[in-house]
Design an enzyme around this catalytic site. Structure first.
Site, PDB file in Angstrom:
ATOM      1  N   GLY A   1       8.702   4.307  -6.153  1.00 38.35           N
ATOM      2  CA  GLY A   1       8.142   5.639  -5.920  1.00 38.35           C
ATOM      3  C   GLY A   1       7.868   5.863  -4.437  1.00 38.35           C
ATOM      4  O   GLY A   1       8.118   6.951  -3.898  1.00 38.35           O
ATOM      5  N   ASP A   2       7.384   4.828  -3.761  1.00 38.94           N
ATOM      6  CA  ASP A   2       7.099   4.947  -2.321  1.00 38.94           C
ATOM      7  C   ASP A   2       8.393   5.117  -1.527  1.00 38.94           C
ATOM      8  O   ASP A   2       8.445   5.886  -0.566  1.00 38.94           O
ATOM      9  CB  ASP A   2       6.351   3.706  -1.823  1.00 38.94           C
TER      10      ASP A   2
ATOM     11  N   GLY B   1      11.670   7.216 -12.985  1.00 39.99           N
ATOM     12  CA  GLY B   1      12.156   5.837 -12.969  1.00 39.99           C
ATOM     13  C   GLY B   1      13.683   5.791 -12.955  1.00 39.99           C
ATOM     14  O   GLY B   1      14.344   6.537 -12.227  1.00 39.99           O
TER      15      GLY B   1
ATOM     16  N   GLY C   1       0.869  -1.187   0.000  1.00 39.46           N
ATOM     17  CA  GLY C   1       0.000   0.000   0.000  1.00 39.46           C
ATOM     18  C   GLY C   1       0.892   1.218   0.000  1.00 39.46           C
ATOM     19  O   GLY C   1       1.880   1.292   0.755  1.00 39.46           O
TER      20      GLY C   1
ATOM     21  N   ASN D   1       4.864  10.675 -10.590  1.00 37.65           N
ATOM     22  CA  ASN D   1       5.765  10.052 -11.573  1.00 37.65           C
ATOM     23  C   ASN D   1       5.347  10.580 -12.948  1.00 37.65           C
ATOM     24  O   ASN D   1       4.470  11.443 -13.062  1.00 37.65           O
ATOM     25  CB  ASN D   1       5.756   8.515 -11.450  1.00 37.65           C
TER      26      ASN D   1
HETATM   27  P1  ATP Z   1       6.360   2.507  -8.503  1.00 34.98           P
HETATM   28  O1  ATP Z   1       4.977   2.823  -9.020  1.00 34.98           O
HETATM   29  O2  ATP Z   1       6.976   1.273  -9.100  1.00 34.98           O
HETATM   30  O3  ATP Z   1       6.464   2.560  -7.023  1.00 34.98           O
HETATM   31  P2  ATP Z   1       6.956   5.119  -9.523  1.00 34.98           P
HETATM   32  O4  ATP Z   1       6.551   5.064 -10.957  1.00 34.98           O
HETATM   33  O5  ATP Z   1       6.067   5.824  -8.567  1.00 34.98           O
HETATM   34  O6  ATP Z   1       7.330   3.675  -9.008  1.00 34.98           O
HETATM   35  P3  ATP Z   1       9.581   5.854 -10.401  1.00 34.98           P
HETATM   36  O7  ATP Z   1       9.601   7.168 -11.073  1.00 34.98           O
HETATM   37  O8  ATP Z   1       9.590   4.633 -11.259  1.00 34.98           O
HETATM   38  O9  ATP Z   1       8.368   5.829  -9.378  1.00 34.98           O
HETATM   39  O10 ATP Z   1      10.818   5.703  -9.400  1.00 34.98           O
HETATM   40  C1  ATP Z   1      10.989   6.554  -8.280  1.00 34.98           C
HETATM   41  C2  ATP Z   1      12.479   6.752  -8.028  1.00 34.98           C
HETATM   42  O11 ATP Z   1      13.071   5.467  -7.797  1.00 34.98           O
HETATM   43  C3  ATP Z   1      13.228   7.335  -9.211  1.00 34.98           C
HETATM   44  O12 ATP Z   1      13.168   8.749  -9.194  1.00 34.98           O
HETATM   45  C4  ATP Z   1      14.632   6.783  -8.991  1.00 34.98           C
HETATM   46  O13 ATP Z   1      15.345   7.593  -8.072  1.00 34.98           O
HETATM   47  C5  ATP Z   1      14.380   5.425  -8.336  1.00 34.98           C
HETATM   48  N1  ATP Z   1      14.426   4.336  -9.333  1.00 34.98           N
HETATM   49  C6  ATP Z   1      13.402   3.797 -10.014  1.00 34.98           C
HETATM   50  N2  ATP Z   1      13.820   2.834 -10.880  1.00 34.98           N
HETATM   51  C7  ATP Z   1      15.152   2.757 -10.715  1.00 34.98           C
HETATM   52  C8  ATP Z   1      16.186   1.975 -11.307  1.00 34.98           C
HETATM   53  N3  ATP Z   1      15.922   1.062 -12.248  1.00 34.98           N
HETATM   54  N4  ATP Z   1      17.464   2.179 -10.885  1.00 34.98           N
HETATM   55  C9  ATP Z   1      17.747   3.092  -9.930  1.00 34.98           C
HETATM   56  N5  ATP Z   1      16.813   3.868  -9.323  1.00 34.98           N
HETATM   57  C10 ATP Z   1      15.540   3.708  -9.717  1.00 34.98           C
HETATM   58  O1  RIB Z   2       3.475   1.551  -5.008  1.00 41.85           O
HETATM   59  C1  RIB Z   2       3.450   0.164  -4.783  1.00 41.85           C
HETATM   60  C2  RIB Z   2       2.193  -0.214  -4.070  1.00 41.85           C
HETATM   61  O2  RIB Z   2       1.099   0.050  -4.918  1.00 41.85           O
HETATM   62  C3  RIB Z   2       2.109  -1.689  -3.745  1.00 41.85           C
HETATM   63  O3  RIB Z   2       2.578  -1.961  -2.446  1.00 41.85           O
HETATM   64  C4  RIB Z   2       0.640  -2.008  -3.925  1.00 41.85           C
HETATM   65  O4  RIB Z   2       0.021  -2.268  -2.710  1.00 41.85           O
HETATM   66  C5  RIB Z   2       0.035  -0.778  -4.575  1.00 41.85           C
HETATM   67  O5  RIB Z   2      -0.733  -0.094  -3.698  1.00 41.85           O
END
Ligand code: ATP
Ligand code: RIB
Length: 317
Positions: free
Chosen positions: A261-262, A231, A39, A182
């Site tokens: 992202g979290d 990412g 979550g 993101n």
């Molecule tokens: P998710 O939904 O999977 O939690 P998100 O889309 O909210 O992720 P991202 O922008 O993908 O967030 O990633 C957040 C941060 O994590 C990026 O700004 C970066 O610092 C780090 N990160 C993500 N992917 C990588 C990677 N492959 N290698 C190193 N750092 C990463």
């Molecule tokens: O951001 C990752 C999270 O999104 C997962 O832990 C899943 O529970 C969804 O809420």
């Protein structure tokens, strides 16, 4: 002790299947199963608490086995938690598929998170925090109430608009000091905010913009401080008077990016406290926390602890 950071948002039980390649429609593939706490709200609270900053998580769960496991998890972690129990609802669940490249696909059933109510919010803790963090995986009206209450008390408010929802009201942004979308959430926000002049902006177009162009577009959202996470490319900071790109760490063994992202948002909130409101320093710290989290499988369980972060920063800068 009063928590420095209050995170209000979702608790979800993550049900995760690892597979070589995602199944196509109509296809069955064989995989491995694991389950654990997740979550977005809870993951961010765990990232922040493990980074060594006193944190309170606030969310809603059902009256079921997942909720009892959640309470045990927080007790073991020694991170503060206030769970509102909603006996008519199930604890939120997520079906997560992770392929061999570490990419994921997720479906979330919000369950009890959707009915988190104003009365469930510990208002004094919100008002006396330094930083309050919310997302969009919980009840949106209550999220708006929390941000407004915190802002009125002079608390720094952080919104991670994830997941972006059709019922998201851009008026919520008025109560936000620091917005952390993101790429896809950013594109959706741009299309929802009339001042941007865009209705069909996409994450792909974001990458065609110059830094100056992206900064100007971000300014049209009307939020003072925005960090767009990109990412594996890192993140872009847009502050009232300047912008900056922070690269992601390279040369790490990426196992699972679910919850990156979290990790970033929770690490960022911890950094805001540790670096006394320095947004760029906090974003660099969040980048390190996120890098460490993607080297491990899972969401909350993959969040690094303070000593691991310190060792990594010493080694990598
Ligand atoms: P998710 O939904 O999977 O939690 P998100 O889309 O909210 O992720 P991202 O922008 O993908 O967030 O990633 C957040 C941060 O994590 C990026 O700004 C970066 O610092 C780090 N990160 C993500 N992917 C990588 C990677 N492959 N290698 C190193 N750092 C990463
Ligand atoms: O951001 C990752 C999270 O999104 C997962 O832990 C899943 O529970 C969804 O809420």
């Amino acid at each position: 002790m009063k928590p420095h950071v209050v995170v209000v948002g979702s608790f979800v039980q993550d049900l995760t299947w690892k597979c070589d390649a995602f199944p196509r429609a109509g296809e069955t593939v064989v995989g491995k199963f694991v389950t654990g706490p997740g979550g977005k709200g809870s993951n961010q609270a765990v990232a922040c608490g493990r980074a060594g900053v006193s944190t309170l998580y606030v969310g809603a769960v059902g009256d079921d086995a997942f909720a009892r496991d959640a309470a045990t998890f927080y007790r073991v972690e020694k991170i503060g938690a206030r769970f509102a129990v909603k006996p008519r609802e199930a604890t939120g669940t997520a079906a997560i598929l992770v392929n061999r490249e570490g990419q994921n696909e997720i479906i979330v059933a919000l369950g009890a998170n959707a009915v988190l109510a104003r009365k469930d919010i510990p208002v004094e803790a919100v008002r006396s925090a330094r930083v309050v963090v919310c997302q969009c995986e919980s009840n949106l009206a209550t999220t708006g109430y929390v941000l407004k209450t915190a802002r009125a008390a002079g608390v720094t408010t952080v919104l991670n608009p994830a997941p972006m929802r059709a019922d998201f009201d851009p008026q919520l942004l008025r109560h936000v000091d620091i917005l952390i979308p993101n790429e896809t959430e950013f594109a959706a926000l741009v299309n929802q905010v009339p001042a941007s002049g865009e209705t069909e902006f996409t994450a792909e177009r974001l990458h065609e913009l110059s830094s100056e162009g992206l900064h100007a577009l971000i300014r049209s959202l009307g939020v003072a401080n925005v960090i767009v996470t990109l990412g594996g490319k890192g993140c872009f900071l847009s502050l009232p008077d300047r912008f900056e790109s922070i690269p992601a760490y390279t040369g790490i063994n990426v196992v699972d990016t679910t919850g990156a992202g979290d990790a970033f948002v929770g690490g960022f909130a911890a950094g805001l406290v540790q670096f006394e409101g320095d947004i760029a320093a906090a974003a660099r710290y969040g980048t390190a926390v996120a890098a460490l989290s993607v080297t491990k499988f899972g969401t909350a369980p993959s969040m690094p602890r303070k000593t691991e972060i310190a060792r990594f920063l010493k080694r990598r800068g």
